[in-house]
Design a protein around this motif. Sequence first.
Motif, PDB file in Angstrom:
ATOM      1  N   ALA A 251       8.202  50.438 -11.269  1.00  0.00           N
ATOM      2  CA  ALA A 251       7.418  51.331 -12.121  1.00  0.00           C
ATOM      3  C   ALA A 251       6.159  50.641 -12.632  1.00  0.00           C
ATOM      4  N   TRP A 252       6.303  49.383 -13.077  1.00  0.00           N
ATOM      5  CA  TRP A 252       5.136  48.648 -13.562  1.00  0.00           C
ATOM      6  C   TRP A 252       4.195  48.285 -12.418  1.00  0.00           C
ATOM      7  N   ALA A 253       4.741  47.924 -11.279  1.00  0.00           N
ATOM      8  CA  ALA A 253       3.896  47.597 -10.123  1.00  0.00           C
ATOM      9  C   ALA A 253       3.071  48.805  -9.711  1.00  0.00           C
ATOM     10  N   SER A 254       3.682  49.991  -9.743  1.00  0.00           N
ATOM     11  CA  SER A 254       2.971  51.205  -9.378  1.00  0.00           C
ATOM     12  C   SER A 254       1.846  51.504 -10.365  1.00  0.00           C
ATOM     13  N   ARG A 255       2.130  51.367 -11.657  1.00  0.00           N
ATOM     14  CA  ARG A 255       1.085  51.614 -12.657  1.00  0.00           C
ATOM     15  C   ARG A 255      -0.067  50.628 -12.489  1.00  0.00           C
TER      16      ARG A 255
ATOM     17  N   PRO B  48      10.601  56.793 -18.485  1.00  0.00           N
ATOM     18  CA  PRO B  48      11.644  55.869 -18.950  1.00  0.00           C
ATOM     19  C   PRO B  48      11.817  54.650 -18.059  1.00  0.00           C
ATOM     20  N   ASP B  49      11.424  54.740 -16.797  1.00  0.00           N
ATOM     21  CA  ASP B  49      11.566  53.584 -15.906  1.00  0.00           C
ATOM     22  C   ASP B  49      10.744  52.399 -16.388  1.00  0.00           C
ATOM     23  N   LEU B  50       9.650  52.654 -17.086  1.00  0.00           N
ATOM     24  CA  LEU B  50       8.810  51.560 -17.590  1.00  0.00           C
ATOM     25  C   LEU B  50       9.512  50.762 -18.685  1.00  0.00           C
ATOM     26  N   TRP B  51      10.379  51.422 -19.428  1.00  0.00           N
ATOM     27  CA  TRP B  51      10.928  50.813 -20.643  1.00  0.00           C
ATOM     28  C   TRP B  51      12.414  50.508 -20.549  1.00  0.00           C
ATOM     29  N   GLY B  52      13.027  50.834 -19.442  1.00  0.00           N
ATOM     30  CA  GLY B  52      14.457  50.631 -19.321  1.00  0.00           C
ATOM     31  C   GLY B  52      15.267  51.748 -19.938  1.00  0.00           C
TER      32      GLY B  52
ATOM     33  N   ALA C   5      14.777  41.934 -22.660  1.00  0.00           N
ATOM     34  CA  ALA C   5      14.327  43.319 -22.807  1.00  0.00           C
ATOM     35  C   ALA C   5      13.874  43.831 -21.446  1.00  0.00           C
ATOM     36  N   PRO C   6      14.307  45.025 -21.039  1.00  0.00           N
ATOM     37  CA  PRO C   6      14.004  45.504 -19.686  1.00  0.00           C
ATOM     38  C   PRO C   6      12.520  45.524 -19.349  1.00  0.00           C
ATOM     39  N   ASP C   7      11.687  45.911 -20.317  1.00  0.00           N
ATOM     40  CA  ASP C   7      10.256  46.006 -20.048  1.00  0.00           C
ATOM     41  C   ASP C   7       9.539  44.682 -20.199  1.00  0.00           C
ATOM     42  N   HIS C   8      10.245  43.649 -20.635  1.00  0.00           N
ATOM     43  CA  HIS C   8       9.662  42.304 -20.702  1.00  0.00           C
ATOM     44  C   HIS C   8       9.948  41.524 -19.424  1.00  0.00           C
ATOM     45  N   GLY C   9      11.228  41.417 -19.085  1.00  0.00           N
ATOM     46  CA  GLY C   9      11.607  40.611 -17.924  1.00  0.00           C
ATOM     47  C   GLY C   9      11.396  41.311 -16.601  1.00  0.00           C
ATOM     48  N   LEU C  10      11.409  42.643 -16.606  1.00  0.00           N
ATOM     49  CA  LEU C  10      11.267  43.437 -15.369  1.00  0.00           C
ATOM     50  C   LEU C  10      12.263  42.958 -14.317  1.00  0.00           C
ATOM     51  N   THR C  11      13.492  42.740 -14.748  1.00  0.00           N
ATOM     52  CA  THR C  11      14.495  42.175 -13.848  1.00  0.00           C
ATOM     53  C   THR C  11      15.191  43.222 -12.989  1.00  0.00           C
ATOM     54  N   THR C  12      15.110  44.505 -13.364  1.00  0.00           N
ATOM     55  CA  THR C  12      15.708  45.543 -12.536  1.00  0.00           C
ATOM     56  C   THR C  12      14.661  46.110 -11.588  1.00  0.00           C
ATOM     57  N   ALA C  13      15.112  46.500 -10.416  1.00  0.00           N
ATOM     58  CA  ALA C  13      14.183  46.909  -9.361  1.00  0.00           C
ATOM     59  C   ALA C  13      13.348  48.116  -9.765  1.00  0.00           C
TER      60      ALA C  13
END
Length: 217
Positions: free
Chosen positions: A34-38, A199-203, A21-29
């Motif tokens: 987005a999560w690092a910024s938050r 949307p960047d947070l969730w893929g 899941a995009p918001d679990h693995g955070l594998t895309t830059a």
Amino acid sequence: MTNSAAITAYWDAAADAFDEAPDHGLTTAHTRAAWASRLASWLPATPASVLDVGCGTGSLSRLVAEAGHQVTGVDLAPKMVEQAQGKLRAAGLEGRFLIGDAADPPTGDERYDVLLSRHLVWTLPDPQAALHQWTVRLRPDGLLILVEGRWREAGQSGVPYVAGAETLPWHGGVTAEELTAAVRPLVTDVRVEALSDDPDLWGGPVADERYALIARV
């Protein structure tokens, strides 16, 4: 009502595919950024001790460590903890991970500057008791950061959650209004930051309620 053995088995079984899941693995830059910024906007500017309860595979723990903080992760599922340990080790980062009930973290008398939790409270049989346990593990002026939401599907990849899950107080998530009401008696200050519109947070776009509650004790 659910039991800890069934919950452990469920999340152990989910561990291998959890990061897909995009918001679990955070594998895309862009999702990682987005999560690092938050997190940077919520966490202290100076190095802090952070307790990540329900840490899962350690994606947020990794970002916390990358930002220069000391992180301790807790999860009930041994396979989740194993993944988290490997994730930080592969990145050359330090972190401590414990197997245990995130609702009552096995950290003894240790106190932290920040307690972080993401998408956990819906799984808890007694979320109010957990919130109390979390706040007492914070130092004076410490931060409670809860990333939560109210969604239609609680299971992973369409797999039903454990038997009795429908009786959980916050099965399917919790609204910001409800969580704020539960947290307010335990803290001195609380604010809510909407996350559904990023949307960047969730893929991708989401239509349900997602938010961060940030409180000071």
